[in-house]
Design a protein around this motif. Sequence first.
Motif: not given
Length: 636
Positions: A41-45, A63-65, A68-73, A91-98
Motif C-alpha cells: 500500500t502507499a502507507d507501507q511504501a 500518523t500516516a498523514e 506524507y507531510d514529512t516525505y513531501r517536505a 492501482d493508482p491508489s498505490q502511487y498517487l499519495p507518493l
Amino acid sequence: MGGIGKTALAVEAAHRARAKGWFPGGTLFVDLRGYDADPVTADQAVLALLDALGVRGQDLPPTAERRYDTYRALLAAQRDRMLLILDNASDPSQYLPLLPGTDHHRVLITSRDRPDALPVRLVDLGILGPDDSVALVGRALYDTDERDVRPAREADALRELTDLCDHLPLALQIAAAMLRRRRHRSIASLVAEIKETEDPTTVLDNGSRGTDQYGRSLVLRPVLETSYRRLPPDQARLLRLLALAPGAETGTEAVGALADLAEGTALSLLEDLAATHLVTPVREGEGAASEVRWRLHDLVRAYGVGVVAGDAGSREEGEAARERVLDFYRRWADAADDRLRWLPGRAQPERFGDRGGALAWFDGERAGLVAAVGWAREERYRDAAAGLAECLSEYLAWRRYFDDWITVAGAAREAAHGAGDRRREAIASNNLGIALREAGRVAEAIEAHTHARDLNQHAGDRRREAIAWNNLGLALRHAGRVAESIEAHTHARDLNQHAGDRRREATAWNNLGIALQETGRVAEAIEAHTHARDLDRDIGDRHGEAMVWGNLGIALRKAGRLEEAIEAHGKALRIHEEFDDWYRAGQALHNMAVTHQTARRPADVRACLLRAVDAFTRVNAPTEAAQTRAWIAELD
C-alpha cells in the motif's frame, strides 16, 4: 503486459540517466508488488521511502498523514533533482499519495494497466523484434560461456525458439536459462519439446529453476495467472473465449459473434482488456477506412486455451463460442462470395454492395477464415466449416493465395470424406485441383480433378461432372497432354449445353479454344473464342468476357491479324481494370506487348511492359513482375 521487461527498462534508464548527471540527488526505488496476493500500500511504501531519506526510529511521525507531510517536505527541500521509481503498480491508489508534489523531481511508474484517467505520460511497451529476441538469447548464452556456439550453429532453430516465445522478454529469459542448464543439448531439442506440447508456458515453467537480476523467480504462468484473476468476470470471459478465436487477429464484429455480444459491448470490453495489455489493438488501413483488429499474445492465447480446457463448463462455453463464430463467418463469406460471382439479373447479395467491399471483408478476415476451415476435421463443426471452405474458393483464386487455397480445400475434402459426404468431397477435390494447378503441382491436380469427375459421375450430377471435366482439361493442357485436354473440354461443353448452363458452356468454349491454339488449329480456336465471347455477352458476364477477349487476341495474333489482336487485348484490359483484376490486367498488357513486338513497334512494347510491371506489383505476382522487368532490361 506482464513479462514484457518494464522493470528492466526502467532500471536501465535510471542507470543511464544517473551516469549523465541528470539526478544528482539520487534515485529512490520501491517495488509495489501490485500483482501479488498482498500488494504494497502507499502507507507501507512511504515508510520505506522515509527510511531511504534517513527518517526512521524515533524520528518517524506517528500518523500516516504526518508521514506524507514529512516525505513531501523533504523532497521539496532537496535542491538536487531526484528520480523516484515506483515499480509494478496495479492501482493508482498505490502511487498517487507518493507523488512529490513538485515538478522539480521526476517519477517513473511501471504497471500492466493503463491509467487513462490520469494526466500522466504513457509509454506502451511491445514485444521485442525478431532480431533483438535472437540477440537477447544469444548474448545470454555467450555471457555464461563464450564457447557456447549453439546460437551460431543453430541459427534457424534459435529463431524458431524466439518465435515460439513470441518475443516476450520473460519467456526468452526462461528459454535462455533452460539452454544454459541443458548445455549439452541442442536448441532444436527445446524447440521440438515446445512444439510437441503445443503450450510454451508448460515447457518453460516446468524447466525453469532460475531467477532474474532482481532475484525474482523466472516463471511465466503465474505472471499470466495474476493478470487474468484480477479481471472482472465479463472481461475474463471474453479473454478466454478470444483465446479460442481462429487466426492471430480478430475483428470486433467477429469477437462479438464469438462471445455472443453486441458489437459495441464487445468493443468496450476489448478496450478494457487492451488497457491491461492482455489484448493488443492492431489498426489496419488508413483514414476513415481503417479498422481495429485485436491480437492476443501467443502465450496469453496458450494460457487462455488452458483455462478453458481445465473446466467442463468453460469447455462447453468455448464449443458454443466456436459454433457462433463459424456461423458468423459462414454467413458473411457466403454473401461476399455471392457478390464476387454476381451477374446482372441475379438477386443482390446481402450486405456487400460492390466487389470492393466484399474483397475488403475477405482481406480483413482471411487468416481467421482459413483457420476456421481447419475445424472441419472436428465432427461438431464439420458441416459449417466445410461449407465455409466452398465460400472461399473464388476469393482465394482472385487474390492468388494458392497456399491458403490448398490448405482450405484439403481440409474440406478430408472432412467430407470422413463424413461420407461424396457431393462435398467432389466439390473440395475440384477446388483442390485448381489450387494445385495454379501452384504448379500439375500431376496432383490431374489426380484431384479425376477423383472429382468420378465422384460426380457416380452420383449422376452432370452439372458438376462438367465442371470437373473442364478443370481436368486445364490440368491436362498444363501437363502437355493437349489432345486429352481438347477431349475433356469438349465433354464439358457438351454437358453444359445439355444442362442449359450458358455461363459454364462459355468457359468450356474458351478453354477449348486455348487447347486448339496449342495444336496449331488457330482458325478453330478463333471460332471457339468468338462463340465463348458471344455467350458471355448475352448473359452479362463481363469478367468472363474479358478473359475470352484476351485469349481471342492471342489467337488473332497467331493468325497474323495484328490490329484486331491489339483491339481485343485493349478490350480485355479495360474490363479487367474495371474489376480491379490487376493480375489479368498485367497479362493483357503483356500480351499486347507481344503483339506490338510482332508488329515491330518497340516504343509501344516498352509502354505496355511498364504498365504491366505496375499491375503485377499491385497483386501477389512477384515472379511475373520480375520477368517483365527482365524483358524491359533486354529492350534497354
